[in-house]
Each structure stands twice: as structure tokens, then as C-alpha cells.
Design an enzyme around this catalytic site. Structure first.
Site, PDB file in Angstrom:
ATOM      1  N   CYS A 199       2.830   8.505   1.655  1.00  0.00           N
ATOM      2  CA  CYS A 199       3.193   7.553   2.701  1.00  0.00           C
ATOM      3  C   CYS A 199       3.493   6.243   1.979  1.00  0.00           C
ATOM      4  O   CYS A 199       2.650   5.724   1.252  1.00  0.00           O
ATOM      5  CB  CYS A 199       2.022   7.385   3.661  1.00  0.00           C
ATOM      6  SG  CYS A 199       2.258   6.064   4.852  1.00  0.00           S
ATOM      7  N   CYS A 241      -2.821   0.925   8.024  1.00  0.00           N
ATOM      8  CA  CYS A 241      -1.735   0.236   7.310  1.00  0.00           C
ATOM      9  C   CYS A 241      -2.035  -1.241   7.159  1.00  0.00           C
ATOM     10  O   CYS A 241      -2.267  -1.914   8.148  1.00  0.00           O
ATOM     11  CB  CYS A 241      -0.433   0.318   8.098  1.00  0.00           C
ATOM     12  SG  CYS A 241       0.212   1.934   8.249  1.00  0.00           S
ATOM     13  N   CYS A 246       3.613  -5.783  16.058  1.00  0.00           N
ATOM     14  CA  CYS A 246       2.829  -4.854  16.902  1.00  0.00           C
ATOM     15  C   CYS A 246       1.357  -5.297  16.903  1.00  0.00           C
ATOM     16  O   CYS A 246       0.783  -5.590  15.853  1.00  0.00           O
ATOM     17  CB  CYS A 246       2.939  -3.421  16.387  1.00  0.00           C
ATOM     18  SG  CYS A 246       4.635  -2.793  16.425  1.00  0.00           S
ATOM     19  N   CYS A 272       5.470  -7.459   7.557  1.00  0.00           N
ATOM     20  CA  CYS A 272       6.362  -6.920   8.588  1.00  0.00           C
ATOM     21  C   CYS A 272       6.561  -8.003   9.635  1.00  0.00           C
ATOM     22  O   CYS A 272       5.670  -8.815   9.862  1.00  0.00           O
ATOM     23  CB  CYS A 272       5.727  -5.689   9.224  1.00  0.00           C
ATOM     24  SG  CYS A 272       6.784  -4.840  10.425  1.00  0.00           S
ATOM     25  N   CYS A 314      -1.400  -3.528  14.650  1.00  0.00           N
ATOM     26  CA  CYS A 314      -1.050  -3.207  13.262  1.00  0.00           C
ATOM     27  C   CYS A 314      -1.436  -4.324  12.303  1.00  0.00           C
ATOM     28  O   CYS A 314      -1.077  -5.484  12.512  1.00  0.00           O
ATOM     29  CB  CYS A 314       0.442  -2.920  13.162  1.00  0.00           C
ATOM     30  SG  CYS A 314       0.947  -2.429  11.508  1.00  0.00           S
ATOM     31  N   GLU A 333       0.818  -1.210   0.000  1.00  0.00           N
ATOM     32  CA  GLU A 333       0.000   0.000   0.000  1.00  0.00           C
ATOM     33  C   GLU A 333       0.847   1.255   0.000  1.00  0.00           C
ATOM     34  O   GLU A 333       1.959   1.262   0.513  1.00  0.00           O
ATOM     35  CB  GLU A 333      -0.869   0.003   1.264  1.00  0.00           C
ATOM     36  CG  GLU A 333      -1.981  -0.992   1.176  1.00  0.00           C
ATOM     37  CD  GLU A 333      -2.545  -1.325   2.539  1.00  0.00           C
ATOM     38  OE1 GLU A 333      -2.533  -0.471   3.418  1.00  0.00           O
ATOM     39  OE2 GLU A 333      -3.003  -2.468   2.679  1.00  0.00           O
TER      40      GLU A 333
HETATM   41  N1  SAH Z   1       7.374   0.136  11.349  1.00  0.00           N
HETATM   42  C1  SAH Z   1       7.396   1.556  11.450  1.00  0.00           C
HETATM   43  C2  SAH Z   1       6.654   2.277  10.347  1.00  0.00           C
HETATM   44  C3  SAH Z   1       5.376   1.715   9.840  1.00  0.00           C
HETATM   45  S1  SAH Z   1       3.968   1.848  10.869  1.00  0.00           S
HETATM   46  C4  SAH Z   1       6.917   2.005  12.806  1.00  0.00           C
HETATM   47  O1  SAH Z   1       6.561   1.150  13.608  1.00  0.00           O
HETATM   48  O2  SAH Z   1       6.969   3.181  13.099  1.00  0.00           O
HETATM   49  C5  SAH Z   1       3.563   3.552  10.828  1.00  0.00           C
HETATM   50  C6  SAH Z   1       2.873   4.044  12.074  1.00  0.00           C
HETATM   51  O3  SAH Z   1       1.518   3.574  12.096  1.00  0.00           O
HETATM   52  C7  SAH Z   1       3.509   3.578  13.362  1.00  0.00           C
HETATM   53  O4  SAH Z   1       3.535   4.627  14.295  1.00  0.00           O
HETATM   54  C8  SAH Z   1       2.566   2.490  13.788  1.00  0.00           C
HETATM   55  O5  SAH Z   1       2.713   2.193  15.145  1.00  0.00           O
HETATM   56  C9  SAH Z   1       1.240   3.092  13.394  1.00  0.00           C
HETATM   57  N2  SAH Z   1       0.120   2.168  13.331  1.00  0.00           N
HETATM   58  C10 SAH Z   1       0.085   0.883  12.972  1.00  0.00           C
HETATM   59  N3  SAH Z   1      -1.152   0.381  13.066  1.00  0.00           N
HETATM   60  C11 SAH Z   1      -1.927   1.387  13.490  1.00  0.00           C
HETATM   61  C12 SAH Z   1      -3.301   1.495  13.804  1.00  0.00           C
HETATM   62  N4  SAH Z   1      -4.118   0.462  13.682  1.00  0.00           N
HETATM   63  N5  SAH Z   1      -3.753   2.704  14.207  1.00  0.00           N
HETATM   64  C13 SAH Z   1      -2.922   3.771  14.331  1.00  0.00           C
HETATM   65  N6  SAH Z   1      -1.617   3.729  14.063  1.00  0.00           N
HETATM   66  C14 SAH Z   1      -1.129   2.541  13.663  1.00  0.00           C
END
Ligand code: SAH
Length: 345
Positions: free
Chosen positions: A103, A332, A114, A110, A117, A90
Site C-alpha cells: 500500500c 493512514c 476527509c 493531502c 483521515c 508511509e
Molecule cells: N485519497 C484516496 C486514497 C487514500 S485513503 C481515497 O480517498 O480513496 C485510502 C482509504 O483509507 C480510503 O478509502 C479512505 O477513506 C480510508 N481511510 C482514511 N482514514 C481512515 C480511517 N481512519 N479508517 C478507515 N479508513 C480510512
């Protein structure tokens, strides 16, 4: 077949000479690919037809083909694109008063795990190449007809887990002979890969570093961000201090507010204590609900209370990120996941 977007100017010139053409043809091709961002050889109008045919046999350009797009009322476009091997990633186009932002993704899937995510649900498939980072920018520009001014590496993947390509990208995308995007307009976001934060600081690139913190308590952060087991919060903040000292750049902390998980007064207080006095900025983001996970965003009045704690008591520069594209509510990885699920059923 070689991906031209993956090659530097000198690599293109060399490859063109190897197929028996003059060096200036290589420079022309570089300009078409890197400055004008064409996705089709037939658009290279100053090249002879015979050379175009030859190029088609040896090289490819269009390494990110948009296969689906969601358009929001506020102008945000969420795109799903296919790479040459069929993998999907994406990218998002957003428009603000101060310019257009892209973005982009850095990996297919990944491995950081997390909990909130969607990108990490199926694990990692592979790293993207620098050409595929650039391909997302060109595809968004070609789709919208607008120039990208700002870039955030916040799509799927962990940019510092694909460190070499990420640094190559930062150099290539700011090249005055290429896209010529200002380094100050680029943000690299990480969940906290400590050794790479030190390395990045030593590169002196002038980008904005964003840290996805999401919880100021070690034991709770481990629950939602397993990377904390490897690099604890204290260690992470030491790396951030080093980054600030080395670069003089303000670091952004991303904090996605999840109802009942990380949005209490105690969380705000602890976050305030950790960041007080540092050259940082906190971005509060109501979490995007991910249906597989059951997380809900914190309500607005509570978000404002959380912000006031940080601002009034700890004097920390804090903003609540206005979610663009909330009507296409796709965090994401969600677009890719829904496509993968549809393909399976
Ligand atoms: N791996 C990197 C970059 C990609 S994620 C990182 O962790 O920063 C980009 C951002 O989106 C990160 O801050 C991540 O924690 C956040 N993110 C992921 N899933 C999300 C969600 N469901 N709601 C809000 N932010 C989210």
C-alpha cells in the site's frame, strides 16, 4: 542530481550517453534500478568502478529510506520512509494467501480534508513523483526480501489529484522490462474526483478502481468528505457507471463504518438502493480510530447486520475487510503525524 527511479529506460540510456558512456551501460543500469531494485550503486557489480564513481556524482537511486517500521504479528509491516527532501510518507507491506501487497502513498499529506483521515490533518505538502511511487515498492521488497504482487494506492494522498504521475506509475510498474506487475493486481482508490474518473476510464488500463464513499446521503457525506461539495453523489455514481461501461471492470466501494455516524439501517438501505444492480463490490471496514478526531469503529455485530442488509436485500457483493496489522493499529498518516509531533515537542 537526477533520480534514476524517476527515469524511463530511454531517458537513462540518453543520460548515460551524455556522460560519455556507451548505450549498453545505460541498459545495464536500467536493469539494476528497475528490475533488481537496487538502492546502492555499489551493488551494480557488472559496471567498472570508475563508472560507479561517476554515477554517484550525477544520479541518485535511494529516494525512499525507511526510518521507522512497525511489525505486526500477522506479518504486516507499516513503514515510514524519508524522501530525498526529508519529507516523510508511509507505506505498508501486507501478506495474504494470494501474494504480497504494498500500500503506497501518492502525496505528502493531502488536501481532500476527509474528517476521519489522519493524512489530511496538516494539509498537502507536495505531490510524489513516479520515481517516489516506485521507490516505496523497491524499499518494501528490499526490506522483506519478498516480491510485491499486488499494489493499492491507498496510502497518504489522493492519487487522482496527482493524476499524471499516477498514470505514469501504472505504466512503469507494469512494464515487462521493469517490475512487471500485473495491471489487474493494482487498485487505485479515490475520494471521488469525477473528471479524473472519466479520464481514467478512457485510458483503458485494466486497474481496479475503488471509490471511498463512506456515506450514501449527500448532506451527511459533505460533513465527513468535503469533496462532495464539488462533486455530488449522483455525479460520482454517473462517472462510476461510465467507468464500468468503458472498462467492463467491477468497481469497489470502500465504506468505513463509524459508530453512530454512518452505520444505521437507513444508511445500509440507502447504500443498497444506490448500488443495486451495478457491477460493484462493497468493502466494509471498521474505521481506524484517529485520536484527533474522536471517531470510533462500529461494533462487529452491527457490521454483520449492515452487511446482511446489502447482501440479502440488495444482492450486493459485500465483504468485511479483515484488518491486517490491527495490533499496530496505525491508520493512514498516523505514523507520520506522531513523528512530526515528536519533532515539534
Ligand atoms: N485519497 C484516496 C486514497 C487514500 S485513503 C481515497 O480517498 O480513496 C485510502 C482509504 O483509507 C480510503 O478509502 C479512505 O477513506 C480510508 N481511510 C482514511 N482514514 C481512515 C480511517 N481512519 N479508517 C478507515 N479508513 C480510512
Amino acid at each position: 542530481m537526477k533520480d534514476l527511479r524517476n527515469m524511463t529506460k530511454s531517458q537513462i540510456v540518453e543520460a548515460i550517453e551524455q556522460i560519455g558512456e556507451k548505450a549498453f551501460r545505460g541498459k545495464q543500469i536500467f536493469e539494476w534500478v528497475m528490475q533488481k531494485g537496487v538502492s546502492d550503486f555499489d551493488q551494480m557489480t557488472n559496471l567498472p568502478k570508475s563508472l560507479i564513481e561517476k554515477l554517484k556524482q550525477e544520479f541518485t537511486i535511494d529516494n525512499y529510506k525507511i526510518v521507522e517500521q512497525l511489525v505486526s504479528g500477522d506479518g504486516t509491516i507499516k513503514a515510514l520512509g524519508a524522501l530525498e527532501d526529508g519529507n516523510l510518507v508511509e507505506s505498508v507491506f501486507m501478506t495474504y494467501k494470494h501474494g504480497n501487497s504494498a500500500c503506497i502513498s501518492t502525496q505528502v499529506g493531502c488536501k481532500m480534508g476527509c474528517a476521519f483521515c489522519a493524512s489530511t490533518l496538516g494539509g498537502i505538502v507536495r505531490n510524489l513523483t513516479v520515481g517516489e511511487y516506485l521507490g516505496q515498492i523497491y524499499a518494501l521488497q528490499n526490506l522483506t526480501g519478498k516480491r510485491i504482487d499486488n499494489i493499492v494506492l491507498m496510502g497518504s494522498g489522493e492519487p487522482l489529484d496527482n493524476y499524471e504521475e499516477t498514470v505514469k506509475f501504472l505504466k512503469r510498474v507494469t512494464d515487462t522490462e521493469g517490475l512487471n506487475i500485473s495491471i489487474r493486481s493494482i487498485t487505485v482508490s479515490t475520494c471521488g474526483l469525477v473528471p479524473e474518473i472519466y479520464k481514467l476510464a478512457d485510458e483503458h488500463l485494466g486497474i481496479t478502481l475503488a471509490i471511498s464513499l463512506h456515506n450514501p446521503f449527500e448532506t451527511e457525506r459533505i460533513e465527513i468528505m468535503p469533496i462532495t461539495k464539488r462533486y455530488g453523489i449522483v455525479e460520482l455514481l454517473k462517472a462510476v457507471d461510465y467507468y464500468i461501461a468503458k472498462t467492463g471492470r467491477r468497481v469497489t466501494f470502500e465504506y468505513a463504518l463509524i459508530e453512530g455516524i454512518n452505520d444505521s439501517v437507513a444508511h445500509a438501505e440507502q447504500l443498497g438502493r444506490l448500488l443495486k444492480g451495478k457491477l460493484v463490490h462493497v468493502n466494509l471496514i471498521p474505521v481506524n480510530a484517529v485520536k484527533e478526531k474522536g471517531f470510533k469503529p462500529t461494533q462487529n455485530n452491527r457490521i454483520n447486520g449492515f452487511k446482511s442488509q446489502l447482501v440479502d436485500k440488495y444482492k450486493i457483493n459485500t465483504t468485511v475487510r479483515r484488518e491486517l496489522g490491527s495490533d499496530i493499529n496505525a491508520a493512514c498518516g498516523q505514523l507520520r503525524n506522531s513523528r512530526l509531533e515528536a519533532n515539534q515537542s
